[in-house]
Design an enzyme around this catalytic site. Structure first.
Site, mmCIF file in Angstrom:
data_model
loop_
_atom_site.group_PDB
_atom_site.id
_atom_site.type_symbol
_atom_site.label_atom_id
_atom_site.label_comp_id
_atom_site.label_asym_id
_atom_site.label_seq_id
_atom_site.Cartn_x
_atom_site.Cartn_y
_atom_site.Cartn_z
ATOM 1 N N ASP A 288 3.951 -3.364 -2.179
ATOM 2 C CA ASP A 288 5.543 -3.470 -1.715
ATOM 3 C C ASP A 288 5.925 -2.379 -2.193
ATOM 4 O OD1 ASP A 288 7.738 -4.056 -0.851
ATOM 5 O OD2 ASP A 288 8.075 -6.188 -1.954
ATOM 6 N N ALA A 289 6.073 -1.129 -1.546
ATOM 7 C CA ALA A 289 6.353 0.240 -1.879
ATOM 8 C C ALA A 289 7.511 0.614 -1.089
ATOM 9 C CB ALA A 289 5.108 1.291 -1.764
ATOM 10 N N LYS A 290 7.729 0.105 0.234
ATOM 11 C CA LYS A 290 8.722 0.673 1.111
ATOM 12 C C LYS A 290 8.815 2.160 1.462
ATOM 13 C CE LYS A 290 11.258 -3.706 0.114
ATOM 14 N NZ LYS A 290 10.429 -4.224 -1.056
ATOM 15 N N ARG A 291 7.786 2.809 1.606
ATOM 16 C CA ARG A 291 7.588 4.236 1.745
ATOM 17 C C ARG A 291 7.918 4.411 3.187
ATOM 18 N NH1 ARG A 291 7.291 3.698 -3.231
ATOM 19 N NH2 ARG A 291 5.906 4.866 -4.437
#
Length: 278
Positions: free
Chosen positions: A94-97
């Site tokens: 869950d990094a939302k890159r």
């Protein structure tokens, strides 16, 4: 992990549960602080008491990055442990890159090659070239932010086009689905927006959806299943705080398992009703 492997594990475990490892040093049971790596010890105990009930874990990188190098080491140990002990688990960063192409390419190498995650959450705001690098890896997934459960999602995601009256989140889904396929693109759709799943399924009937917001944020699992399930399940429903912080005692894993099993039992019921399992 391929879509068929993912669905096989859903049928095997009779569950489409994902547990978010939003592991906060200030919230874990106090007795764990005596360990050299308290967060890893916390994660390991969560994993060992729930791995048979869940098909995925989702470490939220913010809770690891905030600890600097030590946090990255804890994350790496957690990933290595899961991959070694429970290789059937679908592991989501869950990094939302999401950045210009060459930067996204490095992010993809980080999480898919170096850390061996199966999927990563991605912001589509910068368009196709910021997402494409994540789609170049076999049996890896980009999970595109589409419709979020936070209150601020209405600031942009519900803006309507005056020409076709479609919302921004609808346009994001319609456009981005052309970048890949149901084999490598999933979408984040918040559980608190479950009434909109029916319309979303008209746009993407076959893609998997990652559904956060069950539990603490007030999402309703039965509504999510009613509108979101497809013929390969098509749902990964996440619960984080409601499970991992269910108890703060030395015997916290007992309550953790109870909370996870409550969701698993309901998911099994929904899968049976849909005819996906016996």
């Amino acid at each position: 992990m391929s879509i068929e492997e993912l669905f096989k594990n859903i049928k095997k475990k009779k569950s489409f549960l994902c547990i978010g490892l939003d592991s906060d040093i200030n919230k874990i049971p106090e007795f764990l602080l005596k360990f050299d790596d308290p967060i890893f010890e916390f994660n390991k105990r969560i994993i060992e008491t729930t791995y048979d009930l869940t098909i995925a874990y989702k470490p939220n990188l913010a809770f690891y990055e905030c600890m600097g190098v030590k946090g990255w080491k804890t994350l790496e140990k957690t990933v290595t442990y899961i991959k070694k002990e429970h290789p059937d688990i679908f592991l989501i960063a869950d990094a939302k890159r999401g950045d210009i192409g060459n930067t996204s390419r490095m992010y993809a190498k980080t999480f898919f090659e170096n850390m061996n995650f199966d999927a990563i959450t991605v912001s589509p705001y910068m368009g196709e070239d910021s997402v494409k690098p994540f789609l170049e890896f076999k049996d890896k997934w980009a999970i595109i932010l589409a419709l979020n459960s936070n209150t601020g999602s209405k600031d942009f995601q519900f803006i309507k086009d005056n020409i076709d009256n479609k919302t921004l989140y609808e346009k994001v889904i319609e456009t981005s689905k052309k970048w890949g396929s149901k084999e490598n693109i999933m979408y984040v759709v918040g559980a608190t927006k479950s009434e909109m799943l029916k319309e979303i399924r008209k746009i993407i009937p076959d893609n998997f959806l990652l559904i956060p917001g069950i539990g603490t944020q007030g999402g309703n699992l039965s509504e999510v299943a009613q509108y979101g399930l497809n013929n390969k399940c098509g749902l990964i429903v996440n619960s984080s705080r409601a499970i991992i912080y269910a108890d703060n005692s030395n015997n916290f894993t007992k309550k953790v398992r109870e909370k996870a099993n409550e969701l698993k039992v309901e998911m099994e019921k929904q899968l049976i009703e849909k005819g996906l399992i016996n």
